[in-house]
Design a protein around this motif. Structure first.
Motif, PDB file in Angstrom:
ATOM      1  N   ARG A 269      10.428  37.840  23.259  1.00 42.51           N
ATOM      2  CA  ARG A 269       9.303  37.098  22.989  1.00 42.51           C
ATOM      3  C   ARG A 269       8.080  37.193  22.116  1.00 42.51           C
ATOM      4  NH1 ARG A 269      12.469  34.564  27.521  1.00 42.51           N
ATOM      5  NH2 ARG A 269      15.017  33.886  26.692  1.00 42.51           N
ATOM      6  N   ARG A 270       7.411  37.609  23.294  1.00 37.64           N
ATOM      7  CA  ARG A 270       6.318  38.028  22.940  1.00 37.64           C
ATOM      8  C   ARG A 270       5.760  38.390  22.315  1.00 37.64           C
ATOM      9  NH1 ARG A 270       6.002  37.452  28.662  1.00 37.64           N
ATOM     10  NH2 ARG A 270       5.782  39.952  29.191  1.00 37.64           N
ATOM     11  N   LEU A 271       6.677  39.945  21.791  1.00 37.03           N
ATOM     12  CA  LEU A 271       6.282  41.052  20.882  1.00 37.03           C
ATOM     13  C   LEU A 271       6.772  40.319  19.606  1.00 37.03           C
ATOM     14  CD1 LEU A 271       7.331  44.498  22.232  1.00 37.03           C
ATOM     15  CD2 LEU A 271       5.305  43.742  21.881  1.00 37.03           C
ATOM     16  N   TYR A 272       7.836  39.920  19.449  1.00 41.04           N
ATOM     17  CA  TYR A 272       7.986  38.818  18.142  1.00 41.04           C
ATOM     18  C   TYR A 272       7.016  37.691  17.479  1.00 41.04           C
ATOM     19  CZ  TYR A 272      11.263  36.631  15.073  1.00 41.04           C
ATOM     20  OH  TYR A 272      11.904  35.745  14.319  1.00 41.04           O
ATOM     21  N   SER A 273       6.427  37.095  19.242  1.00 36.76           N
ATOM     22  CA  SER A 273       5.835  35.658  18.440  1.00 36.76           C
ATOM     23  C   SER A 273       4.278  36.958  18.462  1.00 36.76           C
ATOM     24  CB  SER A 273       5.281  35.266  19.040  1.00 36.76           C
ATOM     25  OG  SER A 273       5.420  35.385  20.244  1.00 36.76           O
TER      26      SER A 273
END
Length: 276
Positions: A269-273
């Protein structure tokens, strides 16, 4: 299936490398396991794909020995890394105050290096066993790859020494890892049961769930393959067992760790955002 396996395991290596919060011993061993899985499946499937496309199913003697050696090397590497990961979970749960001191970066690298050395030794011992015996020319193997059991069964003469050496190597490199895993989880479960709160027990069990699932899948398919090749004489069943062991298991590992692991999902999720 091959592309899913390679992309999935490369994805885990990428996520662990990019996320600083995953720079821990557990995920260092996980990325090493993913690399071993990529190499493990790459020893058999590309050759099988070429054979299908060219309508040829021939492999040279040297090529067969090379494929067998690499198959044993990376297969044993999976065994050893799963054993190291079980020890890591044991230290994390049973000795949490000493975890950072015990599982320091140098020791983690040392454990991976020792795993590789043990795997290389296993591979070369199988090579020495094969090279000691005489084989017919132009023989057929009832499999899509040069498995150790298939190669050893093609020996011209029934040799008692061959079986003794084979069983000794199997016990040495098979019994030792599973013993360490079982002992580690015996200690882990004993420690978890002493935790008073149910939330603490659930959190402790959840950290071991993914690893335990991979251990059951990997050992279950590999033991089933060897039992199938030893007890049964059906070529079809032997090939199905080989496919489960060499293709399906490496493909399932990324899904098990990504779907069951909260840290991996949060990192995704962090990498996606993140804005590049």
């Amino acid at each position: 299936m091959y592309m899913i396996t390679v992309i999935g395991n490369l994805f885990i290596i990428l996520v662990v490398g990019l996320e600083s919060q995953l720079h821990t011993p557990m995920y260092f061993f996980l990325s090493s396991l993913s690399f071993a899985d990529i190499c493990f499946i790459s020893t058999t499937v590309p050759k099988m794909i070429v054979d299908i496309l060219t309508h040829k199913n021939v492999i040279s003697y040297v090529g067969c020995l090379t494929q067998m050696s690499l198959l044993i090397l990376f297969g044993c590497m999976d065994y050893m890394l799963l054993t190291v990961m079980a020890y890591d979970r044991f230290v994390a749960i049973c000795q949490p105050l000493h975890y950072s001191l015990t599982m320091n970066p140098c020791f983690c690298i040392f454990l991976v290096f020792v795993s590789f050395l043990f795997s290389l030794m296993d591979s070369q011992l199988h090579n020495l066993i094969v090279l000691r015996f005489t084989y017919f020319e132009d023989v057929s193997i009832s499999s899509f790859c040069c498995e150790p059991t298939q190669i050893l069964n093609m020996d011209c003469n029934e040799n008692f020494t061959k079986h003794i050496i084979t069983y000794f190597v199997g016990i040495l490199f098979g019994f030792f890892p599973i013993s360490v895993i079982l002992l580690s989880y015996y200690k882990i479960i004993s420690s978890i049961l002493r935790i008073p709160s149910s939330d603490g027990k659930y959190k402790a069990f959840s950290t071991c769930g993914s690893h335990l699932s991979v251990v059951c899948l990997f050992y279950g398919t590999s033991i089933g393959m060897y039992l199938e090749s030893t007890l049964a004489h059906s070529a079809r069943k032997s090939v199905v067992s080989s496919i489960m062991y060499t293709i399906v298991t490496p493909m399932m590992n990324p899904f098990i760790y990504s779907l069951r692991n909260k840290d991996i999902k949060n990192a995704l999720r962090r990498l996606y955002s993140r804005k590049f």
